[in-house]
Design a protein around this motif. Structure first.
Motif, short mmCIF file in Angstrom:
data_model
loop_
_atom_site.label_atom_id
_atom_site.label_comp_id
_atom_site.label_asym_id
_atom_site.label_seq_id
_atom_site.Cartn_x
_atom_site.Cartn_y
_atom_site.Cartn_z
N LEU A 1 3.27 -5.14 -4.55
CA LEU A 1 2.60 -4.98 -3.26
C LEU A 1 3.63 -4.87 -2.15
CD1 LEU A 1 -0.33 -7.51 -3.69
CD2 LEU A 1 -0.20 -5.09 -4.31
N GLU A 2 3.18 -4.30 -1.03
CA GLU A 2 4.10 -4.05 0.08
C GLU A 2 4.21 -5.30 0.95
OE1 GLU A 2 2.58 -0.41 1.77
OE2 GLU A 2 2.65 0.56 -0.18
N THR A 3 4.56 -6.42 0.31
CA THR A 3 4.70 -7.67 1.04
C THR A 3 5.73 -8.55 0.33
OG1 THR A 3 3.49 -9.54 1.98
CG2 THR A 3 2.78 -8.80 -0.18
N LEU B 1 -1.91 7.67 2.97
CA LEU B 1 -1.09 8.33 1.95
C LEU B 1 -1.27 7.53 0.65
CD1 LEU B 1 1.10 10.58 1.52
CD2 LEU B 1 2.80 8.77 1.85
N HIS B 2 -1.28 6.20 0.78
CA HIS B 2 -1.73 5.33 -0.30
C HIS B 2 -3.22 5.07 -0.07
CE1 HIS B 2 2.59 3.72 -1.06
NE2 HIS B 2 2.30 4.74 -1.83
N ALA B 3 -4.03 5.58 -0.98
CA ALA B 3 -5.47 5.67 -0.73
C ALA B 3 -6.12 4.32 -0.48
CB ALA B 3 -6.14 6.37 -1.92
N ARG B 4 -5.72 3.30 -1.24
CA ARG B 4 -6.42 2.01 -1.17
C ARG B 4 -6.09 1.25 0.11
NH1 ARG B 4 -2.79 -0.80 -6.00
NH2 ARG B 4 -0.87 -1.01 -4.82
N GLU B 5 -5.19 1.74 0.93
CA GLU B 5 -4.81 1.03 2.16
C GLU B 5 -5.77 1.48 3.27
OE1 GLU B 5 -0.54 1.73 2.16
OE2 GLU B 5 -0.40 0.82 0.17
N ILE B 6 -7.02 1.00 3.15
CA ILE B 6 -8.14 1.60 3.88
C ILE B 6 -8.12 1.30 5.37
CG2 ILE B 6 -9.59 1.70 1.83
CD1 ILE B 6 -11.05 -0.77 2.72
N GLN C 1 -7.14 2.60 -6.07
CA GLN C 1 -6.29 3.75 -6.33
C GLN C 1 -5.25 3.87 -5.23
OE1 GLN C 1 -6.38 5.85 -8.90
NE2 GLN C 1 -4.98 7.46 -8.18
N ARG C 2 -3.99 3.93 -5.60
CA ARG C 2 -2.89 4.08 -4.65
C ARG C 2 -2.40 5.52 -4.61
NH1 ARG C 2 2.16 1.09 -3.15
NH2 ARG C 2 3.99 2.31 -3.69
N LYS C 3 -2.34 6.16 -5.79
CA LYS C 3 -1.64 7.43 -5.96
C LYS C 3 -2.58 8.62 -5.75
CE LYS C 3 -0.36 6.07 -10.16
NZ LYS C 3 0.32 6.16 -11.47
N MET D 1 1.31 5.19 8.26
CA MET D 1 0.66 3.87 8.27
C MET D 1 0.30 3.44 6.85
SD MET D 1 -1.64 3.96 11.73
CE MET D 1 -2.83 5.18 11.16
N HIS D 2 0.69 2.22 6.54
CA HIS D 2 0.41 1.62 5.23
C HIS D 2 -0.15 0.22 5.45
CE1 HIS D 2 2.61 4.52 2.53
NE2 HIS D 2 3.02 4.92 3.73
N SER D 3 -0.47 -0.47 4.35
CA SER D 3 -0.80 -1.89 4.45
C SER D 3 -0.39 -2.55 3.14
CB SER D 3 -2.29 -2.09 4.74
OG SER D 3 -3.09 -1.63 3.70
N TYR D 4 -0.09 -3.83 3.14
CA TYR D 4 -0.14 -4.71 4.27
C TYR D 4 1.12 -5.56 4.28
CZ TYR D 4 -1.78 -7.66 0.39
OH TYR D 4 -1.90 -8.29 -0.82
ZN LIG Z 1 1.41 1.99 1.15
#
Ligand SMILES: [Zn+2]
Length: 584
Positions: A66-68, A200-205, A261-263, A345-348
């Motif tokens: 994860l991006e954390t 761009l990463h789908a699940r980062e809603i 889904q991320r990709k 923009m991404h999360s989180y």
């Molecule tokens: Zn991301």
């Protein structure tokens, strides 16, 4: 920096405690080992992986990192088998959270509609998040409602569309106070450009929703909010609300068991959320670092750099929007007068990141300016962390943000929007969190970024202030319209606006009337030229006129006295001019 990091650590600590309690243990005690076979619950594992070799090893083995980050630890998502794989690979793997599946209803439609109606804008999932079709319908609606401000651009096709298997167009919207040549896809544009991208990463809603709100903020703020008016008078704002629509289509189809889904959708043979290529590891800048060569991994980089249609379409668009201002090695700066800002923009994890993401061994030649802007953005957000990815998270090459700076020299940032804990944390915060928590943080960051687009590195010419006295002019003095009588007028005096009026001048008209078909409306320019806004139509028995007309006034000087001329040509019904406005 230290103070900001502590806030992040405290938040992550709270998650660890909550996760442990959920599983019936206390922090510090051994956590239970999940053993249920798939498809069991999903977990977030806390993995000891300090910055450097351990973190890169974790990414290289293809775990869904994860991006954390929390100090020495990273976090990996997955089912029970992932915990076993982590331990088999020599990593610690403590259960940090059990992921509760949110309840949501899948949308009715898949794939892009040939055309959109207002009803498509109501197509939402998970309590209000807009589907791809709702976002695209919104773009069309904004462009038709605000033709003087907004232009929709189709910049390519998603992977599935290229395969004839459903899919979507790739769509952007350009928003500015349009003058001749604006929103053209040429790098020599007169106005500096802010580019903002979500999902761009789908699940980062969260990121798609923030993009949606930013579009509305701009078009409704023009002429009403001095700051937004000034931004659109001087700057082009480009927004791609969903950079990976195939991926978002998968996310929104999840029903009561959402698919994280991320990709993108280019792949097969993996688990439901694991097909595809990671579009933020696929570019040719630093390709191969912090990514996986295995197709089912969440950080799968694809078969080659720039292999994906979504990647190449974005690169093509950026090359059309920004001149190439940087050549040479990793430390060669872009010239100090380079214009433009690009936000991905991404999360989180409440972070602001900037190049290089592929390494911390080198800083960019524009590091001081990029770092300074990142610090400002992090401060505006209320104390986020900031740095090169490898300084605060992990190294990741092949990202779009590195590519933008590497190839074009444009100031480029990633925002990791969202906390690791709390009711509004994680990938899928409740929709109400967007209004209450994330939009209020991100909006001033976007305004700041738009203002920086003219001169991010500090060596250029600041943009000239907009000509004084222009903008929205209103006359709201009521004028009675005599029944079946002579024409009446309401005037607006314009001064201090050099040059001719725009080709798409909005003329906003509010007339109260009990049978509006009786009424004919003209706009009369200072030189006496009349522009017909509305004819009579005896069958139109509805009340009132509340319409914004778009008029080509490019052959008229702005300065002078403009008149709205209104005549009631039939008997029995009557009314009055309530107010009207011209926006130059
Ligand atoms: Zn991301």
């Amino acid at each position: 920096m230290a103070r900001q990091r502590r806030a992040v650590l405290a938040a992550a600590g709270a998650v660890a405690a909550a996760g442990a309690l959920l599983l019936g243990t206390l922090p510090g005690q051994a956590t239970p080992t999940p053993t249920a076979a798939a498809p069991g619950p999903a977990y977030v594992y806390r993995v000891h992986a300090p910055l450097g070799a351990a973190a890169q090893d974790l990414l290289g083995k293809g775990f869904d990192v994860l991006e954390t980050r929390d100090g020495q630890d990273l976090f990996v998502a997955g089912d029970a088998r992932v915990g076993e794989r982590l331990r088999a690979a020599g990593f610690s793997a403590a259960v940090d959270q059990v992921v509760q599946a949110p309840q949501w209803t899948p949308p009715a439609k898949r794939w892009q509609s040939p055309s959109y109606t207002a009803a498509d804008m109501a197509d939402t999932y998970y309590g209000g998040y807009r589907t791809v079709n709702a976002q695209y319908a919104h773009l069309d609606s904004v462009a038709s409602q605000y033709p003087g401000l907004a232009t929709v651009v189709d910049y390519g096709d998603s992977w599935r569309k290229t395969q004839g298997a459903g899919g979507y167009d790739l769509r952007a919207i350009c928003i500015t106070k349009k003058v001749s040549g604006d929103c053209a896809r040429t790098p020599s544009a007169a106005k500096p450009r802010l580019f903002v991208m979500g999902q761009l990463h789908a699940r980062e809603i969260t990121t798609g929703d923030v993009a949606y709100r930013w579009i509305d903020e701009l078009v409704t703020g023009y002429g009403n909010n001095a700051e937004i008016t000034s931004i659109l008078d001087t700057t082009e704002v480009w927004v791609v609300p969903i950079a990976n629509p195939d991926g978002v289509d998968i996310v929104q189809q999840g029903g009561n068991s959402p698919i994280l889904q991320r990709k993108n959708a280019n792949g097969s043979g993996c688990a439901a959320d694991s097909n595809g290529v990671d579009l933020n590891r696929n570019t040719s800048s630093g390709y191969g670092t912090g990514s996986s060569a295995s197709k089912c991994d969440q950080t799968y980089r694809g078969t080659a750099a720039n292999s994906e249609v979504e990647t190449r379409a974005l690169q093509g668009l950026w090359k059309q929007l920004y001149p190439d201002r940087r050549d040479g090695g990793m430390t060669t700066p872009a010239p100090a007068d380079t214009k433009g800002v690009v936000l991905s923009m991404h999360s989180y994890s409440n972070l602001v990141l900037f190049p290089w993401g592929s390494t911390t061994a080198q800083k960019t030649g524009n590091d001081a300016a990029l770092r300074g802007m990142a610090k400002d953005m992090a401060q505006i957000a209320g104390g986020w962390g900031y740095g090169q990815p490898g300084e605060v998270l992990y190294n990741a090459g092949g990202s779009t943000d590195d590519w933008v700076y590497d190839e074009l020299g444009v100031a480029s940032f990633v925002w990791e929007i969202g906390g690791a804990s709390g009711t509004c944390g994680g990938f899928v915060p409740a929709f109400s969190c967007q209004q209450s928590t994330w939009w209020p943080k991100v909006k001033p960051m976007l305004v700041y970024s738009a203002k920086k687009a003219a001169n991010p590195y500090g060596g250029g010419t600041p943009p000239p202030p907009p000509p004084p006295g222009c903008g929205k002019k209103t006359n709201d003095t009521d004028v009675a319209i005599p029944d079946g009588g002579a024409a009446v007028t309401s005037s607006i005096n314009v001064s201090g606006c050099a040059g001719n009026a725009p080709s798409g001048t909005p003329v906003e008209v509010h007339i109260k009337h009990t049978w509006r078909g009786d009424v004919v409306v003209d706009l009369v320019a200072p030189d006496g030229t009349a522009y017909r806004l509305k004819n009579t139509s005896s069958n139109d028995s509805a009340d009132n006129i509340d319409t914004t007309y778009t008029v080509n006034l490019s052959s008229e000087a702005m300065n002078g006295t403009w008149n709205l001329k209104v005549q009631d040509v039939a008997r029995y019904d009557t009314g009055s001019i309530d107010s009207w406005s011209l926006t130059f």
